[in-house]
Design a protein around this motif. Structure first.
Motif, PDB file in Angstrom:
ATOM      1  N   SER A 172      10.078  14.839  -3.084  1.00 36.11           N
ATOM      2  CA  SER A 172       9.382  16.060  -3.478  1.00 36.11           C
ATOM      3  C   SER A 172       7.886  15.820  -3.489  1.00 36.11           C
ATOM      4  CB  SER A 172       9.866  16.553  -4.849  1.00 36.11           C
ATOM      5  OG  SER A 172       9.620  15.550  -5.837  1.00 36.11           O
ATOM      6  N   ASP A 173       7.150  16.906  -3.639  1.00 38.68           N
ATOM      7  CA  ASP A 173       5.691  16.854  -3.666  1.00 38.68           C
ATOM      8  C   ASP A 173       5.233  15.927  -4.779  1.00 38.68           C
ATOM      9  OD1 ASP A 173       3.037  17.377  -3.259  1.00 38.68           O
ATOM     10  OD2 ASP A 173       3.052  19.320  -4.287  1.00 38.68           O
ATOM     11  N   GLY A 174       4.307  15.007  -4.449  1.00 40.64           N
ATOM     12  CA  GLY A 174       3.756  14.090  -5.438  1.00 40.64           C
ATOM     13  C   GLY A 174       4.421  12.735  -5.467  1.00 40.64           C
ATOM     14  N   ASP A 175       5.586  12.573  -4.813  1.00 37.46           N
ATOM     15  CA  ASP A 175       6.222  11.262  -4.767  1.00 37.46           C
ATOM     16  C   ASP A 175       5.325  10.263  -4.053  1.00 37.46           C
ATOM     17  OD1 ASP A 175       8.418  12.135  -6.126  1.00 37.46           O
ATOM     18  OD2 ASP A 175       9.699  12.378  -4.345  1.00 37.46           O
ATOM     19  N   THR A 176       5.527   8.992  -4.385  1.00 36.38           N
ATOM     20  CA  THR A 176       4.744   7.917  -3.780  1.00 36.38           C
ATOM     21  C   THR A 176       5.591   7.192  -2.755  1.00 36.38           C
ATOM     22  OG1 THR A 176       3.458   7.641  -5.805  1.00 36.38           O
ATOM     23  CG2 THR A 176       3.434   5.822  -4.232  1.00 36.38           C
ATOM     24  N   ALA A 227       4.715   5.831   6.888  1.00 31.38           N
ATOM     25  CA  ALA A 227       5.776   5.645   5.898  1.00 31.38           C
ATOM     26  C   ALA A 227       7.166   5.789   6.494  1.00 31.38           C
ATOM     27  CB  ALA A 227       5.598   6.657   4.762  1.00 31.38           C
ATOM     28  N   ILE A 228       7.276   6.251   7.727  1.00 32.72           N
ATOM     29  CA  ILE A 228       8.581   6.545   8.325  1.00 32.72           C
ATOM     30  C   ILE A 228       9.008   5.398   9.216  1.00 32.72           C
ATOM     31  CG2 ILE A 228       9.877   8.143   9.765  1.00 32.72           C
ATOM     32  CD1 ILE A 228       7.923  10.317   8.981  1.00 32.72           C
ATOM     33  N   THR A 229      10.254   4.993   9.062  1.00 35.33           N
ATOM     34  CA  THR A 229      10.847   3.986   9.937  1.00 35.33           C
ATOM     35  C   THR A 229      12.243   4.437  10.303  1.00 35.33           C
ATOM     36  OG1 THR A 229      11.295   1.620  10.214  1.00 35.33           O
ATOM     37  CG2 THR A 229      11.842   2.601   8.060  1.00 35.33           C
ATOM     38  N   GLU A 230      12.897   3.713  11.186  1.00 37.20           N
ATOM     39  CA  GLU A 230      14.233   4.086  11.645  1.00 37.20           C
ATOM     40  C   GLU A 230      15.179   2.909  11.504  1.00 37.20           C
ATOM     41  OE1 GLU A 230      13.964   5.452  15.623  1.00 37.20           O
ATOM     42  OE2 GLU A 230      12.996   7.364  15.107  1.00 37.20           O
ATOM     43  N   ASP A 231      16.472   3.219  11.270  1.00 36.94           N
ATOM     44  CA  ASP A 231      17.480   2.155  11.214  1.00 36.94           C
ATOM     45  C   ASP A 231      18.105   1.978  12.591  1.00 36.94           C
ATOM     46  OD1 ASP A 231      19.193   4.277  11.589  1.00 36.94           O
ATOM     47  OD2 ASP A 231      19.822   4.387   9.477  1.00 36.94           O
ATOM     48  N   MET A 264       0.853  -1.193   0.000  1.00 39.51           N
ATOM     49  CA  MET A 264       0.000   0.000   0.000  1.00 39.51           C
ATOM     50  C   MET A 264       0.887   1.240   0.000  1.00 39.51           C
ATOM     51  SD  MET A 264      -3.006   1.031   2.662  1.00 39.51           S
ATOM     52  CE  MET A 264      -3.959   2.527   2.446  1.00 39.51           C
ATOM     53  N   VAL A 265       0.530   2.219  -0.775  1.00 39.81           N
ATOM     54  CA  VAL A 265       1.335   3.430  -0.898  1.00 39.81           C
ATOM     55  C   VAL A 265       0.475   4.656  -0.640  1.00 39.81           C
ATOM     56  CG1 VAL A 265       2.978   2.388  -2.531  1.00 39.81           C
ATOM     57  CG2 VAL A 265       0.905   3.525  -3.378  1.00 39.81           C
ATOM     58  N   GLU A 266       1.147   5.780  -0.282  1.00 37.22           N
ATOM     59  CA  GLU A 266       0.503   7.066  -0.080  1.00 37.22           C
ATOM     60  C   GLU A 266       1.365   8.142  -0.727  1.00 37.22           C
ATOM     61  OE1 GLU A 266      -2.354   7.836   1.211  1.00 37.22           O
ATOM     62  OE2 GLU A 266      -2.937   5.932   2.138  1.00 37.22           O
ATOM     63  N   PRO A 267       0.737   9.226  -1.186  1.00 39.32           N
ATOM     64  CA  PRO A 267       1.531  10.269  -1.841  1.00 39.32           C
ATOM     65  C   PRO A 267       2.140  11.246  -0.830  1.00 39.32           C
ATOM     66  CG  PRO A 267      -0.774  10.829  -1.952  1.00 39.32           C
ATOM     67  CD  PRO A 267      -0.704   9.485  -1.302  1.00 39.32           C
ATOM     68  N   VAL A 268       3.246  11.869  -1.207  1.00 36.87           N
ATOM     69  CA  VAL A 268       3.805  12.982  -0.454  1.00 36.87           C
ATOM     70  C   VAL A 268       3.075  14.252  -0.895  1.00 36.87           C
ATOM     71  CG1 VAL A 268       5.859  14.377  -0.024  1.00 36.87           C
ATOM     72  CG2 VAL A 268       6.067  11.896  -0.242  1.00 36.87           C
ATOM     73  N   GLU A 269       2.630  15.026   0.084  1.00 38.35           N
ATOM     74  CA  GLU A 269       1.943  16.286  -0.226  1.00 38.35           C
ATOM     75  C   GLU A 269       2.746  17.449   0.327  1.00 38.35           C
ATOM     76  OE1 GLU A 269      -1.971  16.019   1.353  1.00 38.35           O
ATOM     77  OE2 GLU A 269      -2.640  14.509  -0.091  1.00 38.35           O
ATOM     78  N   SER A 270       2.573  18.583  -0.286  1.00 40.81           N
ATOM     79  CA  SER A 270       3.233  19.800   0.164  1.00 40.81           C
ATOM     80  C   SER A 270       2.174  20.760   0.682  1.00 40.81           C
ATOM     81  CB  SER A 270       4.011  20.447  -0.979  1.00 40.81           C
ATOM     82  OG  SER A 270       4.620  21.653  -0.551  1.00 40.81           O
ATOM     83  N   GLY A 271       2.438  21.374   1.818  1.00 47.04           N
ATOM     84  CA  GLY A 271       1.447  22.308   2.349  1.00 47.04           C
ATOM     85  C   GLY A 271       1.773  22.750   3.764  1.00 47.04           C
ATOM     86  N   ARG A 272       0.733  23.173   4.433  1.00 46.22           N
ATOM     87  CA  ARG A 272       0.864  23.716   5.788  1.00 46.22           C
ATOM     88  C   ARG A 272       0.784  22.585   6.812  1.00 46.22           C
ATOM     89  NH1 ARG A 272      -3.969  27.173   8.589  1.00 46.22           N
ATOM     90  NH2 ARG A 272      -2.948  27.671  10.596  1.00 46.22           N
ATOM     91  N   PHE A 273       1.701  22.615   7.770  1.00 52.71           N
ATOM     92  CA  PHE A 273       1.703  21.627   8.853  1.00 52.71           C
ATOM     93  C   PHE A 273       1.236  22.295  10.140  1.00 52.71           C
ATOM     94  CE2 PHE A 273       3.771  19.931  12.630  1.00 52.71           C
ATOM     95  CZ  PHE A 273       3.426  18.593  12.569  1.00 52.71           C
TER      96      PHE A 273
END
Length: 405
Positions: free
Chosen positions: A378-382, A327-331, A1-10
């Motif tokens: 970048s914005d829009g990456d999967t 989507a974030i993990t750590e080594d 399963m994938v999700e897109p990277v979005e750019s905007g206000r946090f």
């Protein structure tokens, strides 16, 4: 399963629960107990500053006022009579002193005359022009004049002593009469003040929030009516100690009334309690928030007593890359990374590429990454969000595109 990277206000917020209350709210009580003779308002009534709200029965106080006023008139008359009598007594005593001084002066003059006669007869006797009988007669007259002077001086001393005593007594009598008048004036003023205090009035314009008495009730000095100003509201909210660490005066907030969760009323943190309160095993920090200038304009229906959720904005970052937390993990070294999925020519196929990321902040759903601090994202990456622990850099993957089938 994938999700897109979005750019905007946090945005990151911490939430607390609270109530809306009037900034100006005051419970009113009588200074002394009594029986309620009139309730002039009802709960919910709008009132203006100085408007009478509740009255106590003052019939007994009015009778005491009449009695005290009569006693005061009598005391004032007695004071005037006493002052007049004291003035007469003073004049009489001063007259006796003046008379005594005159008699003493006369006695002094008489003694000097008789002493002169004695000296004259003695000289004549030495010349043989007077007899010893004449000398004896003038000496007896001199001694009589000396006794008369002594008696005059004693009488004058007694008159002066009586005048001094009269003045002391007059001062005491005057002070006593004036003190009696002053006491009665004070009693009358206190009774009048109690009559005035037997009417509760609105300290400012607002509404009757609570009303605890009815006509005929006996009341003490407890609060019997509460006045609130609904035009000036604030929020008192409690935040769990784990969420309150980053709170600070001046932070913006959104107030969500439980009565209408669609509303987002702007507010600001204006005060933090310096002491946390223990509740059910956890600590709660009380926070006071003020509505923004435009928050309550129009037909926004919020009232004192409404329960709300206060959402205080801790972080607000613009132009961030928003990455799903899944989507974030750590080594092993603690570095964070994601797997970017580069699509191949075949639909649903691609290659996993490991990209290091350094999140600036996180909320409950996404992490904020500064685009300037990451390469290859970048914005829009999967991004892969499922099975990322099994992926390796460069591994081929198959996936369902976001929004695809």
């Amino acid at each position: 399963m994938v999700e897109p990277v979005e750019s905007g206000r946090f945005v990151r917020e911490v939430t607390g629960s609270g109530t809306i209350e009037a900034t100006r709210e005051r419970g009113l009580a009588f200074s002394a107990g009594g029986t309620v003779s009139g309730v002039l308002v009802e709960e919910g009534d709008a009132v203006s500053e100085g408007q009478p709200l509740i009255r106590l029965d003052v019939a007994e106080l009015e009778r005491n006022v009449a009695s005290t006023r009569a006693s005061l008139q009598s005391a004032r008359a007695e004071l005037e009579r006493t002052l007049a009598q004291l003035n007469v007594d003073r004049l009489d005593a001063e007259s006796v002193v003046v008379q005594g001084e005159d008699r003493r002066l006369q006695a002094v003059a008489e003694l000097r005359s008789r002493e002169a006669d004695v000296e004259r007869v003695q000289r004549l006797l030495e010349l043989g022009a007077a007899s010893r009988d004449e000398l004896r007669d003038v000496s007896d007259a001199r001694d009589s004049a000396a006794r008369a002077l002594e008696q005059a001086e004693l009488s004058l001393a007694a008159a002066r002593s009586r005048l001094s005593n009269q003045r002391s007594l007059a001062a005491a009598q005057r002070a006593s009469a004036e003190a009696n008048v002053a006491r009665l004036e004070t009693d009358l003023a206190n009774l009048q003040a109690r009559i005035d205090d037997a009417v509760l009035t609105a300290p400012f314009g607002g509404v009757v929030a609570t009303l605890a008495v009815e006509e005929g009730d006996a009341t003490g000095t407890q609060s019997v009516v509460t006045i609130a100003d609904p035009s000036d509201l604030r929020i008192r909210a409690s935040f769990d100690e784990n969420r309150a660490a980053e709170l600070a005066v001046g932070l913006p907030a959104a107030i969500v009334p439980d009565a209408d969760t669609r509303l987002r009323l702007p507010a600001e943190v204006v005060r933090l309690s310096p002491v946390a309160a223990r509740e059910a095993g956890s600590a709660q920090v009380e926070v006071m928030l003020a509505f923004g200038a435009a928050a309550l304009q129009g037909d926004v229906a919020v009232r004192p007593g409404y329960t709300v959720t206060a959402r205080v904005r801790i972080a607000d970052l613009a132009d961030m890359l928003l990455i799903p937390l899944e989507a974030i993990t750590e080594d092993e070294d603690g570095d964070s990374f994601v797997f970017r999925i580069d699509a191949a020519d075949e639909p649903g196929a691609g290659t996993a590429r490991r990209v290091r990321v350094d999140p600036v902040d996180r909320n409950a759903t996404v992490a904020a990454v500064d685009p300037a601090d990451t390469e290859g994202l970048s914005d829009g990456d999967t991004l892969a969000v499922v099975g990322i622990d099994e992926l390796e850099d460069g591994a081929p993957v198959r996936f369902t595109p976001p929004g695809g089938s």
